[in-house]
Design a protein around this motif. Sequence first.
Motif, PDB file in Angstrom:
ATOM      1  N   TRP A  36      48.608  30.383  46.971  1.00 11.52           N
ATOM      2  CA  TRP A  36      47.366  30.945  46.428  1.00 11.52           C
ATOM      3  C   TRP A  36      47.622  32.311  45.787  1.00 11.52           C
ATOM      4  N   LYS A  37      48.865  32.532  45.371  1.00 10.34           N
ATOM      5  CA  LYS A  37      49.231  33.790  44.730  1.00 10.34           C
ATOM      6  C   LYS A  37      48.494  33.912  43.396  1.00 10.34           C
ATOM      7  N   GLY A  38      47.931  35.096  43.136  1.00 11.67           N
ATOM      8  CA  GLY A  38      47.157  35.292  41.908  1.00 11.67           C
ATOM      9  C   GLY A  38      45.720  34.825  42.035  1.00 11.67           C
ATOM     10  N   PHE A  39      45.248  34.678  43.307  1.00 10.13           N
ATOM     11  CA  PHE A  39      43.898  34.159  43.525  1.00 10.13           C
ATOM     12  C   PHE A  39      42.819  35.067  42.925  1.00 10.13           C
ATOM     13  N   SER A  40      42.971  36.378  43.122  1.00  7.92           N
ATOM     14  CA  SER A  40      41.937  37.320  42.659  1.00  7.92           C
ATOM     15  C   SER A  40      41.678  37.235  41.162  1.00  7.92           C
ATOM     16  N   PRO A  41      42.720  37.369  40.295  1.00  4.71           N
ATOM     17  CA  PRO A  41      42.451  37.263  38.859  1.00  4.71           C
ATOM     18  C   PRO A  41      42.005  35.862  38.448  1.00  4.71           C
ATOM     19  N   TYR A  42      42.490  34.839  39.161  1.00  2.33           N
ATOM     20  CA  TYR A  42      42.090  33.465  38.853  1.00  2.33           C
ATOM     21  C   TYR A  42      40.593  33.288  39.123  1.00  2.33           C
ATOM     22  N   VAL A  54      47.440  38.396  34.187  1.00  2.00           N
ATOM     23  CA  VAL A  54      47.794  38.903  35.517  1.00  2.00           C
ATOM     24  C   VAL A  54      48.053  37.745  36.476  1.00  2.00           C
ATOM     25  N   LYS A  55      47.236  36.701  36.383  1.00  3.42           N
ATOM     26  CA  LYS A  55      47.403  35.536  37.255  1.00  3.42           C
ATOM     27  C   LYS A  55      48.764  34.883  37.043  1.00  3.42           C
ATOM     28  N   SER A  56      49.166  34.696  35.786  1.00  2.00           N
ATOM     29  CA  SER A  56      50.445  34.056  35.480  1.00  2.00           C
ATOM     30  C   SER A  56      51.614  34.883  35.996  1.00  2.00           C
ATOM     31  N   ARG A  57      51.541  36.194  35.816  1.00  2.00           N
ATOM     32  CA  ARG A  57      52.644  37.047  36.278  1.00  2.00           C
ATOM     33  C   ARG A  57      52.708  37.097  37.804  1.00  2.00           C
ATOM     34  N   MET A  58      51.555  37.037  38.449  1.00  2.00           N
ATOM     35  CA  MET A  58      51.548  37.012  39.908  1.00  2.00           C
ATOM     36  C   MET A  58      52.165  35.711  40.424  1.00  2.00           C
ATOM     37  N   GLN A  59      51.859  34.595  39.771  1.00  2.13           N
ATOM     38  CA  GLN A  59      52.340  33.300  40.233  1.00  2.13           C
ATOM     39  C   GLN A  59      53.848  33.141  40.067  1.00  2.13           C
ATOM     40  N   LEU A  60      54.442  33.883  39.134  1.00  2.00           N
ATOM     41  CA  LEU A  60      55.881  33.800  38.913  1.00  2.00           C
ATOM     42  C   LEU A  60      56.643  34.931  39.585  1.00  2.00           C
ATOM     43  N   SER A  61      55.927  35.900  40.122  1.00  4.37           N
ATOM     44  CA  SER A  61      56.567  37.020  40.813  1.00  4.37           C
ATOM     45  C   SER A  61      57.148  36.549  42.140  1.00  4.37           C
ATOM     46  N   HIS A  98      40.840  37.015  29.124  1.00  4.91           N
ATOM     47  CA  HIS A  98      42.272  36.767  28.948  1.00  4.91           C
ATOM     48  C   HIS A  98      43.154  37.653  29.838  1.00  4.91           C
ATOM     49  N   PRO A  99      42.840  38.954  30.012  1.00  3.30           N
ATOM     50  CA  PRO A  99      43.682  39.776  30.897  1.00  3.30           C
ATOM     51  C   PRO A  99      43.840  39.205  32.299  1.00  3.30           C
ATOM     52  N   PHE A 100      42.806  38.541  32.825  1.00  6.66           N
ATOM     53  CA  PHE A 100      42.911  37.929  34.148  1.00  6.66           C
ATOM     54  C   PHE A 100      43.909  36.775  34.129  1.00  6.66           C
ATOM     55  N   ASP A 101      43.939  36.026  33.016  1.00  8.82           N
ATOM     56  CA  ASP A 101      44.910  34.949  32.877  1.00  8.82           C
ATOM     57  C   ASP A 101      46.329  35.496  32.890  1.00  8.82           C
ATOM     58  N   ASN A 114      55.553  42.234  41.519  1.00  6.67           N
ATOM     59  CA  ASN A 114      54.123  42.487  41.656  1.00  6.67           C
ATOM     60  C   ASN A 114      53.673  42.069  43.052  1.00  6.67           C
ATOM     61  N   LYS A 115      53.392  43.036  43.904  1.00  7.74           N
ATOM     62  CA  LYS A 115      52.994  42.736  45.271  1.00  7.74           C
ATOM     63  C   LYS A 115      51.561  42.248  45.346  1.00  7.74           C
ATOM     64  N   THR A 116      50.683  42.804  44.506  1.00  9.00           N
ATOM     65  CA  THR A 116      49.284  42.389  44.462  1.00  9.00           C
ATOM     66  C   THR A 116      48.844  42.278  43.013  1.00  9.00           C
TER      67      THR A 116
END
Length: 318
Positions: free
Chosen positions: A287-293, A34-41, A29-32, A50-52
């Motif tokens: 492709w923002k948030g690729f790593s946690p996704y 982080v991914k959501s916050r990266m995609q909306l940043s 769940h933590p990856f989800d 959030n730069k990365t």
Amino acid sequence: MTSTKLPLPTGIKFVFGGTAGMSATMFVHPFDLVKSRMQLSGEGGAVKKNKTSFHALARVLRNEGFLGLYTGLTAGLFRQATYATTRLGVYTTLFDMMQSPDGQPPSFTTKILCGITAGAFGAVVGTPAEISLIRMTVDGRLRVLIGYLRFLNDCYLSCSLPLEQRRGYKNVFNALYRICVEEGVFTMWRGCGPTVFRAMVVNAAQLATYSQSKQLLLSTGFFKDGISCHFCASMISGFVTALSSMPLDIAKTRIQNMRHVDGIPQYRGVLDVWVKTAHQEGFRSLWKGFSPYYLRIGPHTVLSFIVLEQLKKLYYVL
């Protein structure tokens, strides 16, 4: 499982599939989040908080604590209870229907088509939970249990959204209720189109690449058909799946989280999300948030598989 054992009843397959998915979600769940916050940043040309992905993770830990990584967990679990259970049930049913009279399994192409269909059905059923999950993970509001057998209290911490923009859902059921009351029942299926397309792409990519990766790893002679092989095949499959489905995922996330200003929606559809995102934030932002996704897809598949196998063994023991 030996050939003398009776096959699992269909109802049990549904239950085990949902349970396995929910169990894996507890870990990924933590990856989800982080991914959501990266995609909306940086959405709409705003300053990127959030730069990365690592920066986003550090911000959550610093501002909200470790438990902040599990904000929206109830929505994540409910999503698995709806999406994963439906997908497995539909896939199992179609798989059995497509078997030849002598019990031979369907062809590889047929399996992919069954997976795509099952993913589409699962996405439709799971979209309300998906919307709740997106909104709760970006909201930054955490509901925690204080003390033994005490009532749940709301813990307001430093959040990712400004105070006036937070929705403040208490849990997934409160989110679903408020969405219906405040925005209408049909809002629960906002972004259903990209959610369905994403599920179809994910299922097609996972089935094809996982099968081929597993076959390739076994052919090297370094792997046996066990957990290590399944893990490596899942991570290879996860990379291809993430790469191919990320643009759809970011469109889904932004449509499901968008607000209406003077009655006008922020986005008109998937293509509008892609055009605005690429123009305002750059093409690579799709492709923002690729790593946690990516780190979510592979381990989630492996953990689901392990839990599912253990549940099967326990079923036959009991």
